[in-house]
Design a protein around this motif. Sequence first.
Motif, PDB file in Angstrom:
ATOM      1  N   SER A  38       0.828  -1.207   0.000  1.00  0.00           N
ATOM      2  CA  SER A  38       0.000   0.000   0.000  1.00  0.00           C
ATOM      3  C   SER A  38       0.857   1.250   0.000  1.00  0.00           C
ATOM      4  O   SER A  38       2.057   1.192   0.280  1.00  0.00           O
ATOM      5  CB  SER A  38      -0.852   0.029   1.269  1.00  0.00           C
ATOM      6  N   VAL A  77      -6.624   6.359   8.352  1.00  0.00           N
ATOM      7  CA  VAL A  77      -6.648   5.444   9.501  1.00  0.00           C
ATOM      8  C   VAL A  77      -5.683   5.976  10.553  1.00  0.00           C
ATOM      9  O   VAL A  77      -4.519   6.248  10.224  1.00  0.00           O
ATOM     10  CB  VAL A  77      -6.222   4.009   9.093  1.00  0.00           C
ATOM     11  N   ASP A 102      -3.952  -6.018   2.975  1.00  0.00           N
ATOM     12  CA  ASP A 102      -4.076  -5.760   4.407  1.00  0.00           C
ATOM     13  C   ASP A 102      -4.597  -4.331   4.536  1.00  0.00           C
ATOM     14  O   ASP A 102      -3.825  -3.381   4.447  1.00  0.00           O
ATOM     15  CB  ASP A 102      -2.676  -5.965   5.012  1.00  0.00           C
ATOM     16  N   ASP A 104      -7.870  -1.454   6.107  1.00  0.00           N
ATOM     17  CA  ASP A 104      -8.775  -1.217   7.241  1.00  0.00           C
ATOM     18  C   ASP A 104     -10.239  -1.447   6.845  1.00  0.00           C
ATOM     19  O   ASP A 104     -10.535  -1.713   5.671  1.00  0.00           O
ATOM     20  CB  ASP A 104      -8.557   0.209   7.787  1.00  0.00           C
TER      21      ASP A 104
HETATM   22  P1  5GP Z   1      -0.129   0.239  10.217  1.00  0.00           P
HETATM   23  O1  5GP Z   1       0.119   1.712  10.392  1.00  0.00           O
HETATM   24  O2  5GP Z   1      -0.189  -0.488  11.537  1.00  0.00           O
HETATM   25  O3  5GP Z   1       0.793  -0.402   9.229  1.00  0.00           O
HETATM   26  O4  5GP Z   1      -1.585   0.093   9.593  1.00  0.00           O
HETATM   27  C1  5GP Z   1      -2.664   0.734  10.183  1.00  0.00           C
HETATM   28  C2  5GP Z   1      -3.955   0.342   9.533  1.00  0.00           C
HETATM   29  O5  5GP Z   1      -3.977   0.765   8.154  1.00  0.00           O
HETATM   30  C3  5GP Z   1      -4.218  -1.164   9.498  1.00  0.00           C
HETATM   31  O6  5GP Z   1      -5.571  -1.364   9.901  1.00  0.00           O
HETATM   32  C4  5GP Z   1      -4.043  -1.530   8.054  1.00  0.00           C
HETATM   33  O7  5GP Z   1      -4.851  -2.624   7.679  1.00  0.00           O
HETATM   34  C5  5GP Z   1      -4.504  -0.259   7.362  1.00  0.00           C
HETATM   35  N1  5GP Z   1      -4.003  -0.164   5.991  1.00  0.00           N
HETATM   36  C6  5GP Z   1      -2.779  -0.493   5.508  1.00  0.00           C
HETATM   37  N2  5GP Z   1      -2.715  -0.309   4.195  1.00  0.00           N
HETATM   38  C7  5GP Z   1      -3.936   0.127   3.808  1.00  0.00           C
HETATM   39  C8  5GP Z   1      -4.512   0.484   2.545  1.00  0.00           C
HETATM   40  O8  5GP Z   1      -3.893   0.432   1.494  1.00  0.00           O
HETATM   41  N3  5GP Z   1      -5.791   0.906   2.562  1.00  0.00           N
HETATM   42  C9  5GP Z   1      -6.541   1.001   3.700  1.00  0.00           C
HETATM   43  N4  5GP Z   1      -7.792   1.408   3.587  1.00  0.00           N
HETATM   44  N5  5GP Z   1      -6.042   0.673   4.898  1.00  0.00           N
HETATM   45  C10 5GP Z   1      -4.756   0.239   4.942  1.00  0.00           C
END
Ligand code: 5GP
Length: 198
Positions: A38, A77, A102, A104
């Motif tokens: 992502s 997020v 992965d 949200d």
């Molecule tokens: P972290 O900061 O812990 O890597 O991720 C935080 C949140 O962002 C997690 O719930 C993860 O699933 C979400 N997330 C990561 N990549 C994406 C994405 O490409 N799109 C969305 N909508 N959420 C994402």
Amino acid sequence: MNFNKPLLIVVSAPSGAGKSTLCNKLLAESERLVYSISCTTRKPRGQEQDGVAYHFLTEEEFVARIENGDFLENAIVHGNRYGTLRSTVEQALKQGKSIIMDIDVAGAAQVRDIINALPEHNLIRDSFIDIFITVPSIEELEARLNKRGEDAPDVIQKRLNNAKGEIARANEYQHIVVNDELERAYAELCKILAEASK
Ligand code: 5GP
Ligand code: ADP
């Protein structure tokens, strides 16, 4: 894991539930499965490298890509932007590979809307599966976030506050896996995917 049929897999979980641990194990033990990298405006955490964990973008770069229509889905997020590039998913599917996203709960809802708008028996629609990974309790979630030790205390509090809202949406997913004991949860995850890729 061997995927007989390629799958488009969406996995969501409250932060700290063990989604990365489970997904990394699955990726290490599977053939023809790729991780959807992502884009995010969050700063790299721990040893995270650009282009591996995420494509790390500035706010301006991220907004420009939204305006360009590059994202399949995107959401804010815990105060940072996250999004999946259309090209990432298209490339995997074109190569006949399974892909694990992965994302949200808000991003998952956007993907579900896109999938549901496709005609019935469409190949992509038929390959879609979504799974919510959760924890036995909020106390256990807090313990795991503290144990990981990569987030500041205020960031951990923000993630815990969001967790309740995320868990409340677990029933939007086709499957829910409680990551109580890692090996047990992993076996359940593999069983669900094996069934879907028959
Ligand atoms: P972290 O900061 O812990 O890597 O991720 C935080 C949140 O962002 C997690 O719930 C993860 O699933 C979400 N997330 C990561 N990549 C994406 C994405 O490409 N799109 C969305 N909508 N959420 C994402
Ligand atoms: P997420 O990707 O969901 O934010 P992580 O995979 O980084 O979560 O896991 C958070 C922490 O919890 C890590 O320290 C990880 O080793 C630990 N962990 C993962 N699964 C379990 C489990 N079943 N039992 C106990 N600790 C776990």
